[in-house]
Design a protein around this motif. Structure first.
Motif, PDB file in Angstrom:
ATOM      1  N   LYS A   1       0.824  -1.213   0.000  1.00 25.03           N
ATOM      2  CA  LYS A   1       0.000   0.000   0.000  1.00 25.03           C
ATOM      3  C   LYS A   1       0.854   1.258   0.000  1.00 25.03           C
ATOM      4  CE  LYS A   1      -4.006  -1.995   2.367  1.00 25.03           C
ATOM      5  NZ  LYS A   1      -4.842  -1.947   3.586  1.00 25.03           N
ATOM      6  N   GLU A   2       0.236   2.337  -0.503  1.00 21.53           N
ATOM      7  CA  GLU A   2       0.923   3.623  -0.487  1.00 21.53           C
ATOM      8  C   GLU A   2       0.823   4.208   0.914  1.00 21.53           C
ATOM      9  OE1 GLU A   2       0.580   7.385  -3.151  1.00 21.53           O
ATOM     10  OE2 GLU A   2       0.011   5.668  -4.390  1.00 21.53           O
ATOM     11  N   TRP A   3       1.931   4.764   1.383  1.00 24.45           N
ATOM     12  CA  TRP A   3       1.939   5.365   2.716  1.00 24.45           C
ATOM     13  C   TRP A   3       1.388   6.777   2.632  1.00 24.45           C
ATOM     14  CZ3 TRP A   3       4.052   2.982   7.206  1.00 24.45           C
ATOM     15  CH2 TRP A   3       4.564   1.700   6.976  1.00 24.45           C
ATOM     16  N   THR A   4       0.534   7.121   3.565  1.00 19.04           N
ATOM     17  CA  THR A   4       0.014   8.484   3.620  1.00 19.04           C
ATOM     18  C   THR A   4       0.699   9.241   4.743  1.00 19.04           C
ATOM     19  OG1 THR A   4      -1.781   7.741   5.054  1.00 19.04           O
ATOM     20  CG2 THR A   4      -2.233   7.867   2.695  1.00 19.04           C
ATOM     21  N   GLN A   5       1.086  10.456   4.452  1.00 20.75           N
ATOM     22  CA  GLN A   5       1.758  11.283   5.443  1.00 20.75           C
ATOM     23  C   GLN A   5       0.743  11.815   6.449  1.00 20.75           C
ATOM     24  OE1 GLN A   5       5.069  11.472   5.117  1.00 20.75           O
ATOM     25  NE2 GLN A   5       5.354  12.601   7.011  1.00 20.75           N
ATOM     26  N   ALA A   6       1.073  11.726   7.718  1.00 12.61           N
ATOM     27  CA  ALA A   6       0.183  12.257   8.752  1.00 12.61           C
ATOM     28  C   ALA A   6       0.055  13.765   8.580  1.00 12.61           C
ATOM     29  CB  ALA A   6       0.731  11.932  10.139  1.00 12.61           C
ATOM     30  N   ALA A   7      -1.164  14.271   8.755  1.00  9.95           N
ATOM     31  CA  ALA A   7      -1.413  15.701   8.572  1.00  9.95           C
ATOM     32  C   ALA A   7      -0.677  16.509   9.636  1.00  9.95           C
ATOM     33  CB  ALA A   7      -2.910  15.980   8.647  1.00  9.95           C
ATOM     34  N   ALA A   8      -0.132  17.637   9.225  1.00 10.82           N
ATOM     35  CA  ALA A   8       0.540  18.558  10.152  1.00 10.82           C
ATOM     36  C   ALA A   8      -0.146  19.913  10.048  1.00 10.82           C
ATOM     37  CB  ALA A   8       2.020  18.681   9.800  1.00 10.82           C
ATOM     38  N   PHE A   9      -0.369  20.562  11.184  1.00  9.47           N
ATOM     39  CA  PHE A   9      -1.100  21.821  11.218  1.00  9.47           C
ATOM     40  C   PHE A   9      -0.194  22.939  11.739  1.00  9.47           C
ATOM     41  CE2 PHE A   9      -4.058  18.319  11.803  1.00  9.47           C
ATOM     42  CZ  PHE A   9      -5.002  18.586  10.808  1.00  9.47           C
ATOM     43  N   ASP A  10      -0.151  24.033  10.988  1.00 10.74           N
ATOM     44  CA  ASP A  10       0.682  25.177  11.373  1.00 10.74           C
ATOM     45  C   ASP A  10      -0.098  26.227  12.163  1.00 10.74           C
ATOM     46  OD1 ASP A  10       2.876  24.081  10.016  1.00 10.74           O
ATOM     47  OD2 ASP A  10       2.179  24.927   8.112  1.00 10.74           O
ATOM     48  N   ASP A  11      -1.427  26.205  12.067  1.00 15.05           N
ATOM     49  CA  ASP A  11      -2.239  27.246  12.708  1.00 15.05           C
ATOM     50  C   ASP A  11      -2.653  26.842  14.124  1.00 15.05           C
ATOM     51  OD1 ASP A  11      -3.766  25.187  11.800  1.00 15.05           O
ATOM     52  OD2 ASP A  11      -5.496  26.439  11.263  1.00 15.05           O
ATOM     53  N   VAL A  12      -1.705  26.369  14.883  1.00 16.37           N
ATOM     54  CA  VAL A  12      -1.971  25.931  16.257  1.00 16.37           C
ATOM     55  C   VAL A  12      -1.329  26.911  17.228  1.00 16.37           C
ATOM     56  CG1 VAL A  12      -1.520  24.128  17.956  1.00 16.37           C
ATOM     57  CG2 VAL A  12      -2.150  23.502  15.626  1.00 16.37           C
ATOM     58  N   ASP A  13      -2.120  27.374  18.184  1.00 19.68           N
ATOM     59  CA  ASP A  13      -1.597  28.280  19.218  1.00 19.68           C
ATOM     60  C   ASP A  13      -1.118  27.435  20.393  1.00 19.68           C
ATOM     61  OD1 ASP A  13      -0.968  30.296  20.943  1.00 19.68           O
ATOM     62  OD2 ASP A  13      -2.865  31.387  20.744  1.00 19.68           O
TER      63      ASP A  13
END
Length: 574
Positions: free
Chosen positions: A466-478
């Motif tokens: 299977k293709e690996w999916t990158q875990a989501a990363a969020f920049d708009d976090v305080d």
């Protein structure tokens, strides 16, 4: 300044394949760590030169001792430190000045004891960074490399394991000695065996990257008490699995609050949230195990046999009960009972007794000997509808256990499909089990363990495709806002966050939250409710009340200003 990954890997090569080494703090007092380490190195036919450094001894095992590292004229690849922690920094400085880039620090008395031990660990780390040195430890058992090119047992383990394809990395040294004894009894060999202790410099991530390119290693096992760099570990695991197909099996302790506390006192570790560990391992493709036995059950399956192409298994048994139990386990673990082809069924009908069950699970009857097992196992493996075979044996008075074991080994060698065995019992079947294990046929005490191991191997094989999916990363976090709220709560020794603060933490991380407000009067309650829009929920707001329903502090479906006033009065009264 931190060392580059390239320097770390170069220095690791000298740890596993040194052409010369020095044991700093050696002595010849039998039963002590310094003596046992140097004797282990010498008795395993290490392929390099050994230099003992000892302030007191002149000769150890016929080898001349040096008083200081600086007294050694020739270059040295690896230093093994067994001095007390209070003087390890002096030995590290001498090694750095000598140009030794690779070190194993066996000594304890560092971070794991806190206080001055933590300062000592920082000091040796600073020295290592100054000279571009890399070290394993401190507070570790040592390193073993079974490759005939090295034959290095730089540890105080009781024995040198046989050569194999499994690499074992452990944060616990004592666990290593138990694992070595367990593995020897089952004829399980190792490629590399590392106790990395406090991992003040070289971590499990560095070791994983080294093993990624190690041709001697097929499967990697890791025991961890804490994970200091989760993203780094996940990245390394993904790269290793996708680029090489090498499985990584991990045993992470500290699942419970009490276990985490014990880990902290052992290696100075901080165990993270167990749910987060589960999720991270799943995303990275790491197979998490619950105990040592399960880890090795899966490891031998993946090392000795090919990965299953599908999940259809055939069960061959000489006893109905174990066959039924194994069938239940197969279904429970998400596998399927294979449906034999007409050709296989005809062969079973002609070759097995009339009383035998020729459907899956195949019961060859209690008086089955090697010839009957041969027919059942070989034809099951030959069947295109079968992806793997489980062979069960219970010892009857007429069962030729050793011959059956030899026949299974012979048949297995002619097919690429995985074959697992379970010779049930202990003393009567011991010789047969020994034959299986010596021929690298996976054997399991309980038939159900075959099913779980096969399922894990099959799941891993599926993941590879299977293709690996990158875990989501969020920049708009305080993050700062959230941390300040949590820090204040910890400072006040609160065990939970009141709703208002919890909502602010959720907002800081970008979660959508329902509008609301805190009212200190009936008028404020009506005003806030009208601003939100009816209907609304009203509940008591107090740090002292956790379970609001218990005190009648929650009112649902408040539909008007009048109801808002009444709800406020009722909550206040309650």
């Amino acid at each position: 300044m931190a060392k580059s990954a390239a320097i770390q890997q170069k220095n690791l090569e000298k740890i596993f394949y040194p052409e010369s080494l020095v044991v700093v703090g050696a002595n010849k007092v039998q039963g002590t760590v310094p003596a046992d380490i140097i004797f282990n190195i010498l008795k395993t036919d290490f392929q390099g030169i050994v230099y003992p450094v000892s302030p007191r001894e002149h000769f150890i095992s016929g080898i001349k001792c040096h008083k200081y590292v600086a007294d050694i004229v020739d270059p040295v690849d690896l230093a093994i430190l067994v001095f007390p922690s209070s003087v390890c920094h002096l030995a590290m400085e001498q090694c750095g000045e000598k140009g030794i880039k690779s070190v194993i620090i066996i000594s304890a008395g560092f971070k794991e004891v806190g206080g001055i031990g933590l300062e000592r660990e920082k000091q040796i780390k600073e020295i290592a960074d100054k000279y571009d040195m890399s070290f394993i430890g401190p507070n570790c058992l040592g390193v073993i490399n079974t490759d005939p090119k090295a034959l290095l047992n730089a540890s105080f383990a009781r024995k040198m394991p046989t050569e194999g394809s499994i690499a074992f990395l452990s944060q616990s040294g004592a666990l290593c000695t138990a694992v070595l004894d367990y593995a020897q009894a089952k004829h399980i060999g190792f490629s590399k065996f590392v106790s990395f202790g406090n991992k003040a410099d070289i971590s499990e991530i560095d070791l994983l990257y080294y093993l990624k390119d190690d041709p001697k290693t097929k499967v990697i096992l890791v025991y961890l008490e804490e994970i200091s760099d989760g993203p780094g570990l996940m990245k390394a695991a993904r790269e290793i699995i996708t680029e090489t197909g090498k499985p990584i099996l991990a045993l992470k302790s500290g699942r419970t609050k009490e276990g985490a506390s014990a880990a902290a006192s052992h290696t100075g570790s901080l165990a993270g949230s167990d749910e987060i560990v589960d999720a991270a391992f799943e995303q990275a493709g790491i197979i998490r195990c619950d105990n040592i036995e399960e880890m090795f059950n899966i490891a031998i399956a993946m090392t000795y046999q090919s990965l299953p192409s599908n999940n259809r298994v055939a069960i061959i048994t000489n006893a109905g009960g174990p066959g039924v139990l194994t069938t239940d386990a197969v279904i429970h673990d998400g596998l399927q009972l294979a449906h034999f082809s007409d050709e296989t069924t005809d062969i079973f009908r002609k070759s097995l007794p009339k009383t035998a069950n020729i459907k899956n699970p195949v019961d060859v009857i209690g008086d089955a000997r090697a010839d009957r097992y041969h027919v059942a196992v070989s034809n099951a493996l030959k069947d295109e509808n079968v992806d793997g075979v489980f062979v069960i044996l219970t010892p009857q008075s007429m069962t030729d256990i050793e011959k059956i074991a030899e026949e299974i080994c012979l048949v297995s060698g002619h097919y690429e499909k995985p074959l697992y065995t379970s010779f049930m019992g202990e003393s009567d079947v011991a010789a047969g089990i020994d034959i299986l294990q010596r021929h690298k046929i996976p054997h399991y005490i309980l038939p159900e363990s075959m099913s779980k191991s096969f399922a894990r191997a099959y799941q891993f094989k599926q993941r590879l495709g299977k293709e690996w999916t990158q875990a989501a990363a969020f920049d708009d976090v305080d993050r700062e806002k959230a941390q300040s709220i949590l820090k204040e709560a910890r400072k006040n020794k609160r065990k939970y966050l009141p709703e208002g603060e919890a909502v602010e933490v959720l907002k800081a991380y970008g979660f959508p939250v329902s509008p609301g407000g805190v009212a200190k009067s009936e008028a404020e309650a009506v005003s806030i409710a009208e601003k939100i829009g009816f209907p609304v929920v009203m509940k008591v707001f107090s740090d002292d009340i956790v379970h609001k329903f218990d005190v009648k502090g929650v009112y649902l479906n408040v539909n008007s200003a009048k109801e808002a006033r009444e709800a406020y009065q009722a909550i206040h009264k309650n």
